[in-house]
Design an enzyme around this catalytic site. Structure first.
Site, PDB file in Angstrom:
ATOM      1  N   GLN A  80      -2.188   2.400   9.933  1.00 38.70           N
ATOM      2  CA  GLN A  80      -0.870   2.496   9.281  1.00 38.70           C
ATOM      3  C   GLN A  80       0.158   3.200  10.166  1.00 38.70           C
ATOM      4  O   GLN A  80       1.353   2.886  10.111  1.00 38.70           O
ATOM      5  CB  GLN A  80      -0.982   3.266   7.951  1.00 38.70           C
ATOM      6  CG  GLN A  80      -1.639   2.517   6.817  1.00 38.70           C
ATOM      7  CD  GLN A  80      -3.120   2.784   6.750  1.00 38.70           C
ATOM      8  OE1 GLN A  80      -3.761   3.111   7.740  1.00 38.70           O
ATOM      9  NE2 GLN A  80      -3.707   2.622   5.572  1.00 38.70           N
TER      10      GLN A  80
ATOM     11  N   ASP B  34      -1.664  10.939  -1.904  1.00 36.73           N
ATOM     12  CA  ASP B  34      -1.952   9.854  -2.842  1.00 36.73           C
ATOM     13  C   ASP B  34      -2.342  10.384  -4.212  1.00 36.73           C
ATOM     14  O   ASP B  34      -2.269   9.662  -5.202  1.00 36.73           O
ATOM     15  CB  ASP B  34      -3.068   8.974  -2.274  1.00 36.73           C
ATOM     16  CG  ASP B  34      -2.624   8.323  -0.973  1.00 36.73           C
ATOM     17  OD1 ASP B  34      -2.133   7.196  -1.013  1.00 36.73           O
ATOM     18  OD2 ASP B  34      -2.720   8.980   0.075  1.00 36.73           O
TER      19      ASP B  34
ATOM     20  N   ASN C 190      -5.061  12.706   0.888  1.00 35.07           N
ATOM     21  CA  ASN C 190      -4.211  11.846   1.715  1.00 35.07           C
ATOM     22  C   ASN C 190      -5.133  11.084   2.672  1.00 35.07           C
ATOM     23  O   ASN C 190      -6.353  11.294   2.683  1.00 35.07           O
ATOM     24  CB  ASN C 190      -3.178  12.690   2.474  1.00 35.07           C
ATOM     25  CG  ASN C 190      -2.080  11.843   3.077  1.00 35.07           C
ATOM     26  OD1 ASN C 190      -1.473  11.025   2.379  1.00 35.07           O
ATOM     27  ND2 ASN C 190      -1.815  11.998   4.353  1.00 35.07           N
ATOM     28  N   LYS C 191      -4.549  10.211   3.459  1.00 37.15           N
ATOM     29  CA  LYS C 191      -5.336   9.324   4.341  1.00 37.15           C
ATOM     30  C   LYS C 191      -6.369  10.114   5.148  1.00 37.15           C
ATOM     31  O   LYS C 191      -6.098  11.215   5.612  1.00 37.15           O
ATOM     32  CB  LYS C 191      -4.366   8.581   5.266  1.00 37.15           C
ATOM     33  CG  LYS C 191      -4.980   7.539   6.165  1.00 37.15           C
ATOM     34  CD  LYS C 191      -5.852   6.526   5.450  1.00 37.15           C
ATOM     35  CE  LYS C 191      -5.100   5.733   4.408  1.00 37.15           C
ATOM     36  NZ  LYS C 191      -6.014   4.887   3.581  1.00 37.15           N
TER      37      LYS C 191
ATOM     38  N   ARG D 201      -7.582  -0.112  -6.848  1.00 38.80           N
ATOM     39  CA  ARG D 201      -7.720   0.980  -5.868  1.00 38.80           C
ATOM     40  C   ARG D 201      -7.847   2.303  -6.626  1.00 38.80           C
ATOM     41  O   ARG D 201      -7.035   2.581  -7.511  1.00 38.80           O
ATOM     42  CB  ARG D 201      -6.522   1.019  -4.903  1.00 38.80           C
ATOM     43  CG  ARG D 201      -6.459  -0.220  -4.001  1.00 38.80           C
ATOM     44  CD  ARG D 201      -5.540  -0.002  -2.810  1.00 38.80           C
ATOM     45  NE  ARG D 201      -6.129   0.892  -1.836  1.00 38.80           N
ATOM     46  CZ  ARG D 201      -5.459   1.376  -0.788  1.00 38.80           C
ATOM     47  NH1 ARG D 201      -4.191   1.050  -0.601  1.00 38.80           N
ATOM     48  NH2 ARG D 201      -6.044   2.190   0.075  1.00 38.80           N
TER      49      ARG D 201
ATOM     50  N   ARG E  54       0.867  -1.176   0.000  1.00 36.69           N
ATOM     51  CA  ARG E  54       0.000   0.000   0.000  1.00 36.69           C
ATOM     52  C   ARG E  54       0.906   1.229   0.000  1.00 36.69           C
ATOM     53  O   ARG E  54       2.116   1.125   0.089  1.00 36.69           O
ATOM     54  CB  ARG E  54      -1.023  -0.004   1.149  1.00 36.69           C
ATOM     55  CG  ARG E  54      -0.723  -0.742   2.406  1.00 36.69           C
ATOM     56  CD  ARG E  54       0.357  -0.146   3.248  1.00 36.69           C
ATOM     57  NE  ARG E  54       0.148   1.280   3.429  1.00 36.69           N
ATOM     58  CZ  ARG E  54       1.086   2.146   3.693  1.00 36.69           C
ATOM     59  NH1 ARG E  54       2.349   1.767   3.796  1.00 36.69           N
ATOM     60  NH2 ARG E  54       0.820   3.407   3.853  1.00 36.69           N
ATOM     61  N   GLY E  55       0.246   2.405  -0.105  1.00 32.94           N
ATOM     62  CA  GLY E  55       1.027   3.643  -0.204  1.00 32.94           C
ATOM     63  C   GLY E  55       1.250   3.970  -1.676  1.00 32.94           C
ATOM     64  O   GLY E  55       1.548   3.075  -2.486  1.00 32.94           O
ATOM     65  N   ALA E  56       1.105   5.257  -1.996  1.00 30.32           N
ATOM     66  CA  ALA E  56       1.055   5.655  -3.406  1.00 30.32           C
ATOM     67  C   ALA E  56       2.242   5.155  -4.237  1.00 30.32           C
ATOM     68  O   ALA E  56       2.073   4.543  -5.298  1.00 30.32           O
ATOM     69  CB  ALA E  56       0.961   7.177  -3.484  1.00 30.32           C
TER      70      ALA E  56
HETATM   71  O1  MRU Z   1      -4.498   3.213   2.138  1.00 37.99           O
HETATM   72  P1  MRU Z   1      -3.021   3.353   1.997  1.00 37.99           P
HETATM   73  O2  MRU Z   1      -2.249   2.820   3.155  1.00 37.99           O
HETATM   74  O3  MRU Z   1      -2.508   2.870   0.676  1.00 37.99           O
HETATM   75  O4  MRU Z   1      -2.867   4.911   2.007  1.00 37.99           O
HETATM   76  C1  MRU Z   1      -1.719   5.533   1.626  1.00 37.99           C
HETATM   77  C2  MRU Z   1      -1.123   6.213   2.752  1.00 37.99           C
HETATM   78  O5  MRU Z   1      -0.435   5.576   3.513  1.00 37.99           O
HETATM   79  C3  MRU Z   1      -1.307   7.610   2.984  1.00 37.99           C
HETATM   80  O6  MRU Z   1      -2.374   8.262   2.503  1.00 37.99           O
HETATM   81  C4  MRU Z   1       0.011   8.289   2.861  1.00 37.99           C
HETATM   82  O7  MRU Z   1       0.059   9.314   3.756  1.00 37.99           O
HETATM   83  C5  MRU Z   1       0.364   8.739   1.487  1.00 37.99           C
HETATM   84  S1  MRU Z   1       0.954   7.478   0.505  1.00 37.99           S
HETATM   85  C6  MRU Z   1       2.432   8.069   0.084  1.00 37.99           C
END
Ligand code: MRU
Length: 369
Positions: A207, A248, A258-259, A94, A54-56
């Protein structure tokens, strides 16, 4: 970055079998280090959708290698059509992180017009490697640029740690290496600047509690885990010198998704005069959109992520338990949008700029032609 003193990336080709790609399955962290082998597009799609990765940035790198894997299994007489279909399958996993579609498109562009499958395979492998290496290098540069901000804050409070609040995990686990929000923190720590990180737990997937706290521990960076709603209180009491988060998807005018919960931290930062920075490699820009609240698709995930929680039992088993009454209605929005007006600056691989179309244009003029 380090796990038990040993350097890792989050994704890498199996050195003994180039058809297999290895990833850290992040669902098991911080309690267990599980390395998973991905063999085909179905494996890649599942790993992204179910958040083994996960994570961009890492989602983008996984999609890059996923397209290579798609090429390995594509029938030679339908190479292009098969790749396109597998790309669509990966993109559907996603919706919010723009790196996913960006990486798939980069692969499709790289092999456009190539009819020889063997030659196509070479290109797909090379491009996947480029995407991953570039992600790591861009995050390293984000660290160098962001370090200057932390250094300045540190000079203003000699001997005291710079207190940095971060939300979710925009650490190395969200990328191939270094992370975006964490890269300046790691760079400062390596330079001997005293830093201390407030880690938001980041409900519902946690996370922050599971990944960011673990990363920082492995790197020896002082940190404190806080419940999600604590940030405003800390800021009101002068306990946060700056906020750094990831993104993201970023619009050409500087809005960021973002999250979920990031927006509330930005509001609290604004009210308390705390600088609020967003760190991003340029792969998270969506150059086609300008109004983040209206145009960024926000992922909604299953309610079980809110109603249940997973953790280690006293006898060492990873278990899921129910916390809400069974059958409770839920809404699980994965992300929110922080409008550019709340952002002090964007820290990218090319430097720091204001979160505005004019500011972004200064650093990325070729995207505005
Ligand atoms: O749902 P996720 O874990 O894939 O979400 C991504 C993230 O962890 C966050 O939004 C993060 O701060 C940015 S991803 C570089």
């Amino acid at each position: 970055m380090k796990i038990a003193g040993q350097n890792y990336r989050t994704i890498w080709p199996d050195p003994n079998n180039a058809k297999v790609i290895k990833v850290i399955d992040q669902r098991h962290l911080p309690h267990q280090l599980v390395i998973e082998d991905l063999h085909n597009v179905a494996d890649f799609a599942r790993a992204i959708k179910e958040m083994h990765v996960r994570g961009a940035g890492l989602i983008g790198a996984t999609a890059g290698y996923g397209m290579y894997s798609a090429g390995l299994h594509a029938p030679a007489d339908r190479f292009q059509e098969s790749l396109k279909a597998d790309g669509d399958r990966l993109i559907a996993t996603r919706p919010t992180a723009t790196n996913l579609a960006w990486a798939v498109q980069r692969q499709l562009d790289a092999v456009r017009g190539v009819s020889d499958a063997a030659h196509g395979m070479e290109i797909l492998y090379r491009t996947a490697t480029e995407i991953a290496d570039e992600d790591a290098e861009f995050c390293r540069r984000i660290g160098e640029h962001g370090l200057a901000i932390i250094r300045d804050l540190s000079r203003k409070k000699p001997g005291e740690p710079v207190n940095i609040l971060t939300h979710c995990n925009a650490g190395w686990l969200a990328f191939v290496d270094y992370g975006s929000a964490t890269a300046p923190i790691y760079a400062a720590h390596r330079e001997g600047i005293k830093v201390h990180v407030w880690v938001d737990e980041t409900r519902p997937w946690l996370q922050g509690a599971k990944l960011t706290a673990w990363e920082l521990k492995e790197e020896g960076v002082p940190h404190t885990l806080v419940a999600d709603n604590t940030g405003g209180h800390l800021m009101q009491h002068g306990m946060v010198d700056m906020v750094i988060v990831g993104t993201d998807r970023t619009t050409r005018s500087g809005d960021v998704a973002n999250k979920i919960g990031t927006y509330l931290k930005a509001l609290a930062a604004k009210d308390n005069g705390v600088p609020f920075y967003v760190a991003l490699p340029s792969s998270t820009f969506d150059w086609t959109i300008s109004d983040g609240v209206r145009e960024i698709p926000i992922e909604q995930r299953g309610g079980e992520e809110i109603c249940q929680v997973c953790g280690l039992t006293e006898d060492g088993r990873n278990e899921k338990v129910q916390i809400a009454p069974p059958g409770t209605a839920t809404a699980n929005y994965g992300f929110d949008v922080t409008p550019a007006r709340f952002i002090t600056g964007l820290i990218s691989e090319r430097g720091i700029c204001p979160a505005s179309e004019a500011g972004i244009r200064e650093l990325f003029p070729e995207k505005f032609i």
